[in-house]
Design a protein around this motif. Structure first.
Motif, short mmCIF file in Angstrom:
data_model
loop_
_atom_site.label_atom_id
_atom_site.label_comp_id
_atom_site.label_asym_id
_atom_site.label_seq_id
_atom_site.Cartn_x
_atom_site.Cartn_y
_atom_site.Cartn_z
N ASP A 1 -3.38 3.31 -1.36
CA ASP A 1 -2.07 2.75 -2.16
C ASP A 1 -3.33 0.95 -2.03
OD1 ASP A 1 -0.60 0.89 -3.85
OD2 ASP A 1 1.57 1.23 -3.27
N GLU A 2 -2.76 -0.03 -3.16
CA GLU A 2 -3.46 -1.16 -2.45
C GLU A 2 -2.82 -1.94 -1.41
OE1 GLU A 2 -3.73 -3.08 -6.50
OE2 GLU A 2 -5.76 -1.85 -6.78
N LEU A 3 -1.18 -1.56 -1.90
CA LEU A 3 -0.54 -2.84 -1.25
C LEU A 3 -0.21 -1.58 0.50
CD1 LEU A 3 2.13 -2.91 -4.47
CD2 LEU A 3 0.53 -5.02 -2.74
N ALA A 4 -0.38 -0.98 0.47
CA ALA A 4 -0.68 -0.27 1.83
C ALA A 4 -0.81 -1.14 3.00
CB ALA A 4 -1.48 0.92 2.13
N VAL A 5 -0.11 -1.03 3.93
CA VAL A 5 0.17 -1.63 5.42
C VAL A 5 -0.66 -2.38 5.78
CG1 VAL A 5 1.44 -2.45 7.79
CG2 VAL A 5 2.05 -1.14 6.19
N SER A 6 -1.84 -0.53 6.11
CA SER A 6 -3.35 -1.76 6.37
C SER A 6 -4.44 -2.41 5.72
CB SER A 6 -4.02 -0.51 6.89
OG SER A 6 -4.46 0.58 5.33
N LYS A 7 -3.87 -2.83 4.51
CA LYS A 7 -4.63 -3.54 3.92
C LYS A 7 -4.50 -4.98 3.18
CE LYS A 7 -7.00 -0.58 0.47
NZ LYS A 7 -7.58 -0.43 -0.88
N VAL A 8 -2.19 -5.43 3.96
CA VAL A 8 -2.24 -6.08 3.47
C VAL A 8 -1.85 -6.69 4.85
CG1 VAL A 8 0.26 -7.42 3.33
CG2 VAL A 8 -0.11 -5.72 1.56
N PHE A 9 -1.77 -6.65 5.60
CA PHE A 9 -2.10 -7.06 6.95
C PHE A 9 -3.53 -6.70 7.81
CE2 PHE A 9 2.28 -6.38 6.22
CZ PHE A 9 2.70 -7.67 6.77
N ALA A 10 -4.51 -7.11 7.53
CA ALA A 10 -5.64 -6.72 7.36
C ALA A 10 -6.10 -8.03 8.01
CB ALA A 10 -6.51 -6.04 5.83
#
Length: 299
Positions: free
Chosen positions: A290-299
């Motif tokens: 997902d685009e709103l995954a934690v790994s992408k939001v807080f990258a």
């Protein structure tokens, strides 16, 4: 007085001549009877190939103790040169041969042959139990002659009759054997069951051990050894020649082991295939990130 002595001397001389003539006649009669009497002159050579185990050696020692007309020879080096066995039997003055052939994985085969012209039979030996393993209570005199008992099923087939004749020559102890004792105190039995020959050895007891002072009662007590023979082929000659009989029900132990290995290999292949199928299904059920995954939001 001299005439009396002369007459006595003449009578004695005449009686001696008649007695000598009677002895000669008796000797002629004995020679005629001995010439017409059929003598059993069977001698068996017992040997094995290289690679026999301790249980096979103990079985051969038990057979040598049971059969006083057996002559044991050293091991045969080559398993492919069986044509040498009739020559060895001839050198040892034997007209029968019992040859134990050891193969891989403790497989044991028995060759029983009339030398030098045959016939011969090849058998697979199974379920070997020696005298030391059985610990039976029975006992027999070493060198005593044994009675041979054959199952009635031997007379139903041609291969059974031929096998019975061969075993009679080899396991029947001649009365004039060199080491034979003038006693018969055990029975060697051969029975056919499930197309196999079962060998047993029993002692003849004429008294009940629980009542030694009671009336005579004949019983049988097993001594050993015991083993099972599966006929494979019967050849016309000694260790060679045309095949007279082939057992269609015999399956080689090598074929059985290869079938077990194939079954084990097929089981392993099916397990690996199931694992690959499980991994494939997991990959299909896997969702995209997902685009709103934690790994992408807080990258």
């Amino acid at each position: 007085m001299s005439t009396v002595l002369k007459s006595q001397k003449a009578n004695a001389l005449k009686a001696g001549q008649e007695k000598g003539k009677r002895k000669a006649d008796d000797m002629d009669v004995d020679q005629e009877e001995s010439s017409t009497r059929k003598r059993n002159k069977q001698r068996v050579m017992l040997l094995s190939s290289r690679g026999v185990t301790h249980r096979m050696r103990h079985l051969m020692n038990d057979l040598e103790a049971l059969l006083p007309h057996v002559k044991k020879d050293s091991k045969l080096d080559s398993k492919s040169q069986l044509h040498l066995l009739p020559e060895l039997a001839d050198l040892n003055n034997c007209n029968n041969t019992l040859y134990f052939e050891a193969r891989r994985h403790e497989d044991l085969y028995l060759w029983a042959a009339k030398t030098p012209n045959g016939p011969s039979i090849k058998l697979h030996v199974q379920n070997i139990h020696t005298m030391d393993e059985l610990k039976m209570t029975g006992n027999c005199l070493k060198g005593s002659r044994g009675l041979l008992s054959f199952d009635k099923n031997f007379d139903d087939t041609e291969w059974g009759r031929l096998t019975k004749e061969l075993f009679t020559h080899m396991f029947g102890v001649p009365p004039g054997a060199r080491r034979a004792k003038p006693f018969i105190d055990h029975i060697l039995t051969f029975s056919i069951l499930d197309s196999k020959i079962w060998f047993r050895n029993f002692q003849i007891i004429e008294k009940d051990p629980l009542q030694p002072d009671g009336p005579p009662q004949t019983t049988l007590v097993e001594i050993g050894p015991r083993f099972v023979l599966t006929p494979i082929r019967i050849f016309e000659g000694a260790f060679s020649g045309a095949t007279v009989y082939s057992n269609p029900e015999f399956i080689s132990p090598t074929i059985v082991r290869s079938a077990l290995r194939r079954a084990k290999g097929a089981k392993y292949g099916s397990r690996k295939q199931a694992q690959e199928e499980s991994m494939r299904r997991k990959d299909l059920r896997k969702r995209d990130e997902d685009e709103l995954a934690v790994s992408k939001v807080f990258a």
